[in-house]
Write a protein that holds these residues in place. Sequence first.
Motif: not given
Length: 411
Positions: A124-132
Amino acid sequence: MMYMFVRNFLVLALLISLSITTSYSQGLIINEVMANNQSVISDEDGDFVDWIELYNNSNTAINLNAYGLSDEIGNPLKWQFPDMSINSQEYMLIYASSKNRSTGPADWETVINWGDVWNYLPGTYEPAATWKDIGFDDSQWQSGPSGFGYGDNDDATIISNVLSIYIRKTFAITDVSNINEALLHIDFDDGFVAYLNGIEIARENMGIAGTPPTFDAVATTFTEPQMTSGASPFLYTINDFQSILNNGENVLAIQVHNVSQTSSDITLIPFLTFGMNTSPIQPVGIAAVLQGSLPRLHTNFKISASGETITLCDSSGTILDQITTGVLPADISIGHLNDSSSLYIFYPSSPGSANNPQDVQLISGEVVFSLPSGMYSGNQYVSLFAAQPGDSIYFTTDGSNPSLNSFLYSD
């Protein structure tokens, strides 16, 4: 309407002629053999081929380098194993297909399986770029078992009205150097991108490789999941995995996307499987749904449906075990039960695992029909098999007593 009345002591007059060969050793044995595999398990090519199952009933691992399997008594080293080991109390499946494949992992281990618990975030929103990445803090995410979706038969965690779902799962590796193949199986609807320790390892229907899709991106095309129809999930080989994986903690992260906001479903069921040089001390085995899709060893011979003697020998040609199959009906196996030297017929069979006492079908001295007695509408296919493997069945159809000059049952 036509009916056929089947009574296994009235339909045919039968005579059993006994003939069976077996030897048995403490150590490595031939645990189970199937000579007429029609529907039990398919190989990695989708073919239903004969198979041989070994079992190490000793207390130590056994190195199989140059050990032999054969269907020719005078040539016990007809097909030889590569340099690999089988652990104590471990089962190993080899296809007798004549495809002659003797390379590959000694063992397959599914380290992430269907139903394992993941941390997840509805898109529902953009997670932090480091989520992976490994170090990302996902403690505020929700958790639930795979599969993920809108709530049909393959979904354990229900998430509705989203274009995307993000999931993460950590796992530990003791020795990366012991891994020689890494496979990602994934059932999905409609597109996904998968990352191992933050590195992209696979994607489908989600644009340009190397570019993470935004949370509201849509899949480029529609894809139906495979497992709901009985097929294996999609397979992706992970290249350069040894430069990506760590001894210790690792993380598999996946984002799945729908083709549109009005789509009827979204699906995500991942599997991570490693091919190992040697089996781990506490093996977890292969996910059942992946059994037929993983590369296996294949001998350079097939097993005759009319009966053959299968020989297992060590690298010097010394015979360790033999089983004479006799004539086996389709999808019926022959093997040992409870670590004993006695041979039994099994239906259903159990490739890659222990033979189940509840699956023993025959009692000494009987001829068994594949159909129970009763009333049947229309034509029926009926097969016979004898109590002891290798026995011959003679029959008549006119009510007279059979003899060795009567019809010999073969199929």
